[in-house]
Design a protein around this motif. Structure first.
Motif, PDB file in Angstrom:
ATOM      1  N   UNK A 131       0.851  -1.181   0.000  1.00 48.18           N
ATOM      2  CA  UNK A 131       0.000   0.000   0.000  1.00 48.18           C
ATOM      3  C   UNK A 131       0.892   1.238   0.000  1.00 48.18           C
ATOM      4  N   UNK A 132       0.583   2.179  -0.887  1.00 48.13           N
ATOM      5  CA  UNK A 132       1.363   3.408  -0.952  1.00 48.13           C
ATOM      6  C   UNK A 132       0.992   4.361   0.178  1.00 48.13           C
ATOM      7  N   UNK A 133      -0.278   4.437   0.487  1.00 51.58           N
ATOM      8  CA  UNK A 133      -0.752   5.321   1.549  1.00 51.58           C
ATOM      9  C   UNK A 133      -1.545   4.508   2.565  1.00 51.58           C
ATOM     10  N   UNK A 134      -1.897   5.153   3.653  1.00 49.97           N
ATOM     11  CA  UNK A 134      -2.663   4.492   4.695  1.00 49.97           C
ATOM     12  C   UNK A 134      -4.081   4.187   4.195  1.00 49.97           C
ATOM     13  N   UNK A 135      -4.485   2.901   4.121  1.00 52.13           N
ATOM     14  CA  UNK A 135      -5.815   2.584   3.582  1.00 52.13           C
ATOM     15  C   UNK A 135      -6.945   2.774   4.583  1.00 52.13           C
ATOM     16  N   UNK A 136      -6.648   3.063   5.848  1.00 52.48           N
ATOM     17  CA  UNK A 136      -7.679   3.221   6.871  1.00 52.48           C
ATOM     18  C   UNK A 136      -8.051   4.692   7.019  1.00 52.48           C
ATOM     19  N   UNK A 137      -9.374   4.949   7.022  1.00 51.01           N
ATOM     20  CA  UNK A 137      -9.854   6.319   7.224  1.00 51.01           C
ATOM     21  C   UNK A 137     -11.332   6.271   7.594  1.00 51.01           C
ATOM     22  N   UNK A 138     -11.675   6.844   8.743  1.00 55.12           N
ATOM     23  CA  UNK A 138     -13.075   7.029   9.158  1.00 55.12           C
ATOM     24  C   UNK A 138     -13.854   5.721   9.113  1.00 55.12           C
ATOM     25  N   UNK A 139     -13.373   4.709   9.790  1.00 59.74           N
ATOM     26  CA  UNK A 139     -14.053   3.423   9.901  1.00 59.74           C
ATOM     27  C   UNK A 139     -14.275   2.768   8.545  1.00 59.74           C
ATOM     28  N   UNK A 140     -13.376   3.062   7.602  1.00 59.63           N
ATOM     29  CA  UNK A 140     -13.413   2.433   6.295  1.00 59.63           C
ATOM     30  C   UNK A 140     -12.004   2.024   5.888  1.00 59.63           C
ATOM     31  N   UNK A 141     -11.927   1.017   5.065  1.00 57.97           N
ATOM     32  CA  UNK A 141     -10.646   0.540   4.567  1.00 57.97           C
ATOM     33  C   UNK A 141     -10.699   0.511   3.045  1.00 57.97           C
ATOM     34  N   UNK A 142      -9.671   1.057   2.411  1.00 59.99           N
ATOM     35  CA  UNK A 142      -9.598   1.151   0.959  1.00 59.99           C
ATOM     36  C   UNK A 142      -8.838  -0.049   0.413  1.00 59.99           C
ATOM     37  N   UNK A 161       3.396   2.655  13.935  1.00 56.92           N
ATOM     38  CA  UNK A 161       3.229   1.480  13.097  1.00 56.92           C
ATOM     39  C   UNK A 161       2.619   1.885  11.756  1.00 56.92           C
ATOM     40  N   UNK A 162       3.065   1.225  10.706  1.00 57.63           N
ATOM     41  CA  UNK A 162       2.526   1.442   9.370  1.00 57.63           C
ATOM     42  C   UNK A 162       1.960   0.124   8.860  1.00 57.63           C
ATOM     43  N   UNK A 163       0.961   0.223   7.999  1.00 57.53           N
ATOM     44  CA  UNK A 163       0.311  -0.964   7.442  1.00 57.53           C
ATOM     45  C   UNK A 163       1.154  -1.489   6.282  1.00 57.53           C
ATOM     46  N   UNK A 164       1.564  -2.734   6.374  1.00 55.78           N
ATOM     47  CA  UNK A 164       2.384  -3.350   5.344  1.00 55.78           C
ATOM     48  C   UNK A 164       1.557  -4.173   4.358  1.00 55.78           C
ATOM     49  N   UNK A 165       0.625  -4.962   4.852  1.00 50.15           N
ATOM     50  CA  UNK A 165      -0.177  -5.788   3.962  1.00 50.15           C
ATOM     51  C   UNK A 165      -1.501  -6.116   4.645  1.00 50.15           C
ATOM     52  N   UNK A 166      -2.464  -6.505   3.831  1.00 50.31           N
ATOM     53  CA  UNK A 166      -3.797  -6.840   4.324  1.00 50.31           C
ATOM     54  C   UNK A 166      -4.242  -8.137   3.664  1.00 50.31           C
ATOM     55  N   UNK A 167      -4.683  -9.076   4.474  1.00 50.65           N
ATOM     56  CA  UNK A 167      -5.244 -10.331   3.964  1.00 50.65           C
ATOM     57  C   UNK A 167      -6.746 -10.337   4.247  1.00 50.65           C
ATOM     58  N   UNK A 168      -7.534 -10.485   3.211  1.00 48.85           N
ATOM     59  CA  UNK A 168      -8.988 -10.559   3.329  1.00 48.85           C
ATOM     60  C   UNK A 168      -9.372 -12.027   3.444  1.00 48.85           C
ATOM     61  N   UNK A 169     -10.065 -12.372   4.512  1.00 45.44           N
ATOM     62  CA  UNK A 169     -10.402 -13.758   4.822  1.00 45.44           C
ATOM     63  C   UNK A 169     -11.917 -13.917   4.820  1.00 45.44           C
ATOM     64  N   UNK A 170     -12.373 -14.981   4.174  1.00 42.35           N
ATOM     65  CA  UNK A 170     -13.802 -15.294   4.133  1.00 42.35           C
ATOM     66  C   UNK A 170     -14.096 -16.421   5.108  1.00 42.35           C
TER      67      UNK A 170
END
Length: 432
Positions: A131-142, A161-170
């Motif tokens: 992620x280039x920028x922070x994907x978290x903002x106002x209770x939403x994730x980009x 802390x910075x966000x490095x990666x996100x895993x979406x799990x079903x």
């Protein structure tokens, strides 16, 4: 320092359809790459002067091994041939291939566990590694190519802390986002210090410490088994591949998720409780998979001792509590006070030493012996100092009380004035 935070996310209907379509595309690409890998192996497993008795897909002799880098470089060509791949985010496709080759490398290292094809619906997660920028903002994730998704940010990301990666799990109960955060902060590895305890695990007492604290085993699966049995019976009566069958299958999966979540929540709370009791914790270095193969395998799997140990080590590292593993063999067959052997089978739940007369619960005695071995294995200081018996260190051994009880029960057996339980090599002297 890297931490994983898991949050519940709530995608809308269109986003759910898109995520499910992506997961199915990733499953197909995973199986295609695995098929290429298996064909290359099958075309080269027969000897050069003879053919295989089975029909095999023949590849040219100069065809290179389908490694991760080669299959990754072939993705642009595959997108032209299969336009379906263009809809999925490119890095998600690359990390999907990386998952396959990590399994292949693990198989080569261990010698078992060859990667398997994934059936329909078995692909449960996808990874966005950058992620280039922070994907978290106002209770939403980009999320890339998906847009903003509502997230239950029940705890904020720590400062630094910075966000490095996100895993979406079903999962059957919904969708989750496992966020990996990283910081330049480096925590020093804990060392043995302060008050030490030994922890023994079992099916009667889930944990028993050397200080005498015991925790009864919660039976997560057994308490929910009646409801699970009803749901599985309803599932067995549905016609496979039908809509009602899928609805019943999801209900069964949700019940299993409910059991797993309760177990994990309890194990984290128990880990924090143990860290509150001591600064140094010693546990058994045991392969609990062997226990799961016995007649009590279902109860052993439900207890999940290995996961409890991993969670304890994770929580202890964050709280600067040292956790050390010691040899588990014969911990319940040795008196923790005088270190002599006390033979007993599983039906005997009390440790009654004939040498020194120390009587204690079997699980607590095992925890005390684990602590003795831990102090012998992990010396908090470089000096090789003689340690005291854990029975005395935990103040569980009262000499006068022991004398009175043994004089009544054993009659002729007592302890001499020169004997001392403070030494691990102490042997009680019988006076005739």
């Amino acid at each position: 320092m890297i931490l994983n935070y898991r949050y519940r996310i709530y995608p809308d209907t269109q986003q759910i359809e898109l995520l499910n379509e992506w997961l199915e595309t990733l499953r197909v690409s995973y199986n295609y790459a695995l098929r290429e890998l298996k064909d290359w192996i099958a075309s080269r497993k027969c000897q050069i002067d003879r053919c295989s008795l089975e029909s095999q897909y023949i590849m040219a002799a100069d065809y290179p091994f389908p490694s991760y880098h080669q299959q990754q470089n072939n993705l642009p060509k595959a997108k032209k041939k299969f336009p379906r791949l263009k809809a999925v985010q490119s890095q998600a496709l690359q990390t999907n291939l990386k998952r396959l080759h990590d399994s292949w490398d693990s198989f080569r290292k261990r010698g078992y566990g060859f990667p398997r094809f994934k059936k329909y619906g078995q692909m449960k997660s996808m990874l966005f590694p950058q992620f280039k920028t922070n994907p978290l903002s106002d209770w939403q994730i980009q999320l890339p190519k998906i847009g903003k998704v509502r997230i239950n940010l029940h705890r904020p990301i720590p400062e630094g802390f910075v966000i490095k990666q996100i895993r979406v799990v079903k999962k059957a109960v919904g969708w989750f986002a496992v966020i990996a955060i990283q910081s330049d902060l480096k925590l020093p590895s804990p060392v043995p210090h302060g008050h030490a305890i030994g922890v023994d695990v079992g099916l009667l007492s889930y944990v028993a410490t050397s200080d005498g604290y015991t925790e009864d085993r919660p039976k997560f699966f057994k308490t929910a088994y009646s409801r699970l049995k009803v749901l599985q019976k309803r599932l067995s009566r549905k016609m496979k591949r039908g809509k009602n069958y899928e609805k019943a299958r999801i209900r069964v999966a949700k019940q299993h998720n409910h059991i797993a979540f309760k177990r994990t929540d309890y194990q984290f709370k128990l880990a924090h409780k143990l860290c509150d009791l001591a600064d140094t914790i010693y546990v058994e270095d045991c392969d609990f998979r062997i226990m799961a193969k016995g007649m009590l395998g279902k109860h052993t799997i439900d207890a999940s001792f290995g996961k409890q140990r991993d969670i304890l080590e994770y929580v202890a590292r964050k709280r600067d509590v040292f956790v050390g593993r010691v040899d588990h063999r014969g911990t319940s067959q040795i008196c923790p006070n005088c270190r002599s052997k006390v033979r007993k089978d599983l039906s005997v739940r009390i440790s009654d030493c004939q040498e020194c007369g120390y009587v204690v619960d079997r699980d607590i005695a095992s925890g005390q012996e684990i602590c003795n071995r831990g102090q012998e294995t992990y010396r908090g200081t470089p000096e090789k100092q003689e340690i005291g018996s854990q029975v005395v260190l935990s103040e569980n051994f009262v000499l006068n009380k022991w004398r009175n009880s043994t004089s009544v029960v054993r009659g002729a057996r007592s302890i001499s004035d020169n004997g001392s339980p403070h030494c691990n090599n102490f042997k009680a002297k019988a006076i005739k």
